[in-house]
Design a protein around this motif. Structure first.
Motif, PDB file in Angstrom:
ATOM      1  N   SER A  72       0.814  -1.222   0.000  1.00 31.87           N
ATOM      2  CA  SER A  72       0.000   0.000   0.000  1.00 31.87           C
ATOM      3  C   SER A  72       0.846   1.270   0.000  1.00 31.87           C
ATOM      4  O   SER A  72       0.332   2.360  -0.238  1.00 31.87           O
ATOM      5  N   TYR A  73       2.148   1.144   0.235  1.00 28.96           N
ATOM      6  CA  TYR A  73       3.029   2.309   0.296  1.00 28.96           C
ATOM      7  C   TYR A  73       3.826   2.522  -0.993  1.00 28.96           C
ATOM      8  O   TYR A  73       4.389   3.592  -1.203  1.00 28.96           O
ATOM      9  N   VAL A  74       3.854   1.525  -1.873  1.00 25.71           N
ATOM     10  CA  VAL A  74       4.689   1.593  -3.075  1.00 25.71           C
ATOM     11  C   VAL A  74       4.437   2.875  -3.869  1.00 25.71           C
ATOM     12  O   VAL A  74       5.382   3.563  -4.263  1.00 25.71           O
ATOM     13  N   GLU A  75       3.189   3.218  -4.106  1.00 30.51           N
ATOM     14  CA  GLU A  75       2.870   4.398  -4.910  1.00 30.51           C
ATOM     15  C   GLU A  75       3.189   5.708  -4.184  1.00 30.51           C
ATOM     16  O   GLU A  75       3.400   6.727  -4.817  1.00 30.51           O
ATOM     17  N   GLU A  76       3.243   5.679  -2.846  1.00 29.93           N
ATOM     18  CA  GLU A  76       3.518   6.880  -2.059  1.00 29.93           C
ATOM     19  C   GLU A  76       5.007   7.080  -1.795  1.00 29.93           C
ATOM     20  O   GLU A  76       5.416   8.139  -1.328  1.00 29.93           O
ATOM     21  N   HIS A  77       5.817   6.072  -2.060  1.00 24.72           N
ATOM     22  CA  HIS A  77       7.242   6.115  -1.717  1.00 24.72           C
ATOM     23  C   HIS A  77       7.926   7.306  -2.387  1.00 24.72           C
ATOM     24  O   HIS A  77       7.908   7.429  -3.611  1.00 24.72           O
ATOM     25  N   PRO A  78       8.513   8.197  -1.591  1.00 24.56           N
ATOM     26  CA  PRO A  78       9.152   9.392  -2.151  1.00 24.56           C
ATOM     27  C   PRO A  78      10.298   9.079  -3.114  1.00 24.56           C
ATOM     28  O   PRO A  78      10.599   9.872  -3.992  1.00 24.56           O
ATOM     29  N   GLY A  79      10.906   7.909  -2.964  1.00 20.14           N
ATOM     30  CA  GLY A  79      12.008   7.519  -3.843  1.00 20.14           C
ATOM     31  C   GLY A  79      11.542   6.784  -5.083  1.00 20.14           C
ATOM     32  O   GLY A  79      12.336   6.132  -5.763  1.00 20.14           O
ATOM     33  N   GLY A  80      10.255   6.866  -5.368  1.00 13.74           N
ATOM     34  CA  GLY A  80       9.722   6.219  -6.566  1.00 13.74           C
ATOM     35  C   GLY A  80       9.843   4.706  -6.501  1.00 13.74           C
ATOM     36  O   GLY A  80       9.615   4.084  -5.463  1.00 13.74           O
ATOM     37  N   ASP A  81      10.258   4.121  -7.614  1.00 13.35           N
ATOM     38  CA  ASP A  81      10.341   2.666  -7.725  1.00 13.35           C
ATOM     39  C   ASP A  81      11.539   2.057  -7.000  1.00 13.35           C
ATOM     40  O   ASP A  81      11.716   0.838  -7.019  1.00 13.35           O
ATOM     41  N   ALA A  82      12.351   2.855  -6.356  1.00 10.99           N
ATOM     42  CA  ALA A  82      13.500   2.317  -5.623  1.00 10.99           C
ATOM     43  C   ALA A  82      13.062   1.300  -4.570  1.00 10.99           C
ATOM     44  O   ALA A  82      13.795   0.356  -4.268  1.00 10.99           O
ATOM     45  N   ILE A  83      11.861   1.455  -4.055  1.00 12.58           N
ATOM     46  CA  ILE A  83      11.345   0.524  -3.046  1.00 12.58           C
ATOM     47  C   ILE A  83      11.180  -0.881  -3.642  1.00 12.58           C
ATOM     48  O   ILE A  83      11.190  -1.879  -2.936  1.00 12.58           O
ATOM     49  N   LEU A  84      11.063  -0.959  -4.968  1.00 13.85           N
ATOM     50  CA  LEU A  84      10.878  -2.246  -5.634  1.00 13.85           C
ATOM     51  C   LEU A  84      12.199  -2.961  -5.929  1.00 13.85           C
ATOM     52  O   LEU A  84      12.191  -4.124  -6.335  1.00 13.85           O
ATOM     53  N   ASN A  85      13.328  -2.290  -5.725  1.00 12.72           N
ATOM     54  CA  ASN A  85      14.632  -2.895  -6.027  1.00 12.72           C
ATOM     55  C   ASN A  85      14.848  -4.221  -5.304  1.00 12.72           C
ATOM     56  O   ASN A  85      15.486  -5.122  -5.842  1.00 12.72           O
ATOM     57  N   ASN A  86      14.356  -4.318  -4.093  1.00 13.85           N
ATOM     58  CA  ASN A  86      14.526  -5.545  -3.317  1.00 13.85           C
ATOM     59  C   ASN A  86      13.190  -6.156  -2.918  1.00 13.85           C
ATOM     60  O   ASN A  86      13.091  -6.834  -1.892  1.00 13.85           O
ATOM     61  N   ALA A  87      12.167  -5.916  -3.711  1.00 16.45           N
ATOM     62  CA  ALA A  87      10.852  -6.486  -3.425  1.00 16.45           C
ATOM     63  C   ALA A  87      10.967  -8.003  -3.349  1.00 16.45           C
ATOM     64  O   ALA A  87      11.588  -8.634  -4.196  1.00 16.45           O
ATOM     65  N   GLY A  88      10.414  -8.568  -2.301  1.00 16.49           N
ATOM     66  CA  GLY A  88      10.495 -10.007  -2.098  1.00 16.49           C
ATOM     67  C   GLY A  88      11.825 -10.453  -1.524  1.00 16.49           C
ATOM     68  O   GLY A  88      12.118 -11.645  -1.475  1.00 16.49           O
ATOM     69  N   GLY A  89      12.628  -9.520  -1.080  1.00 14.42           N
ATOM     70  CA  GLY A  89      13.947  -9.859  -0.553  1.00 14.42           C
ATOM     71  C   GLY A  89      14.372  -8.935   0.571  1.00 14.42           C
ATOM     72  O   GLY A  89      13.574  -8.186   1.138  1.00 14.42           O
ATOM     73  N   ASP A  90      15.670  -8.969   0.870  1.00 13.58           N
ATOM     74  CA  ASP A  90      16.221  -8.200   1.984  1.00 13.58           C
ATOM     75  C   ASP A  90      16.535  -6.770   1.555  1.00 13.58           C
ATOM     76  O   ASP A  90      17.352  -6.545   0.672  1.00 13.58           O
ATOM     77  N   SER A  91      15.889  -5.818   2.198  1.00 16.48           N
ATOM     78  CA  SER A  91      16.070  -4.397   1.899  1.00 16.48           C
ATOM     79  C   SER A  91      16.825  -3.663   3.007  1.00 16.48           C
ATOM     80  O   SER A  91      16.831  -2.431   3.035  1.00 16.48           O
ATOM     81  N   THR A  92      17.441  -4.409   3.905  1.00 16.70           N
ATOM     82  CA  THR A  92      18.092  -3.796   5.064  1.00 16.70           C
ATOM     83  C   THR A  92      19.111  -2.738   4.664  1.00 16.70           C
ATOM     84  O   THR A  92      19.091  -1.613   5.168  1.00 16.70           O
ATOM     85  N   GLU A  93      19.994  -3.072   3.732  1.00 17.41           N
ATOM     86  CA  GLU A  93      21.056  -2.143   3.339  1.00 17.41           C
ATOM     87  C   GLU A  93      20.484  -0.864   2.736  1.00 17.41           C
ATOM     88  O   GLU A  93      20.883   0.244   3.103  1.00 17.41           O
ATOM     89  N   GLY A  94      19.535  -0.995   1.834  1.00 18.54           N
ATOM     90  CA  GLY A  94      18.924   0.177   1.213  1.00 18.54           C
ATOM     91  C   GLY A  94      18.113   1.006   2.191  1.00 18.54           C
ATOM     92  O   GLY A  94      18.103   2.229   2.132  1.00 18.54           O
ATOM     93  N   PHE A  95      17.448   0.333   3.111  1.00 11.82           N
ATOM     94  CA  PHE A  95      16.625   1.035   4.086  1.00 11.82           C
ATOM     95  C   PHE A  95      17.465   1.932   4.988  1.00 11.82           C
ATOM     96  O   PHE A  95      17.058   3.036   5.338  1.00 11.82           O
TER      97      PHE A  95
END
Length: 118
Positions: A72-95
Motif C-alpha cells: 500500500s506504500y509503493v505508490e507513495e514512496h518518495p524515492g519512486g520505484d526504488a522501493i521495488l529494487n529488493n521487493a520479495g527480498g532483503d532491503s536492510t542495506e537500502g533502508f
C-alpha cells in the motif's frame, strides 16, 4: 422560529458526531497480525514465502529479519520505484541508506507483518 431551532440542533448533533466518533489511527495502511506481548507481530515467514511477494501490487520486504508488507506504500514512496529494487527480498542495506530520514523508522513499523524464520 421553531424550524430554525430544529435545524440548529441537527447541525450541532452532526458536528458533535465528528468529535465523538473515534478515528482509525492505522487508516488501512497495513495488514497486522496478532501481536505478541511486546507489540511485535508474531507470524513467521520463510525467505521462500517472502520472495513470492515481489511486484508493485504485492510487495513485501525484509529489514533486519522482520517482514513488512509495503504494497500500500509503493505508490507513495518518495524515492519512486526504488522501493521495488529488493521487493520479495532483503532491503536492510537500502533502508538504512543516507536517503532516509529518522521519521522512516517510525513509519515502517506500521507495515510489519511478522518475522523471518531462521
Amino acid at each position: 422560529m421553531d424550524i430554525i431551532v430544529i435545524i440548529s440542533l441537527i447541525i450541532l448533533l452532526a458536528l458533535g458526531a465528528f468529535f465523538v466518533i473515534p478515528k482509525s489511527e492505522n487508516k488501512g495502511k497495513s495488514k497486522k497480525t496478532d501481536s505478541g506481548a511486546d507489540g511485535t507481530a508474531s507470524r513467521s515467514y520463510t525467505m521462500e514465502e517472502v520472495s513470492k511477494h515481489n511486484t508493485r501490487k504485492d510487495c513485501w520486504i525484509i529489514i533486519k529479519d522482520k517482514v513488512y508488507d509495503v504494497t500500500s506504500y509503493v505508490e507513495e514512496h518518495p524515492g519512486g520505484d526504488a522501493i521495488l529494487n529488493n521487493a520479495g527480498g532483503d532491503s536492510t542495506e537500502g533502508f538504512f541508506g543516507p536517503q532516509h530520514g529518522t521519521r522512516v523508522f517510525d513509519i515502517i513499523e506500521d507495515f510489519c507483518i511478522g518475522e523471518l524464520k531462521a
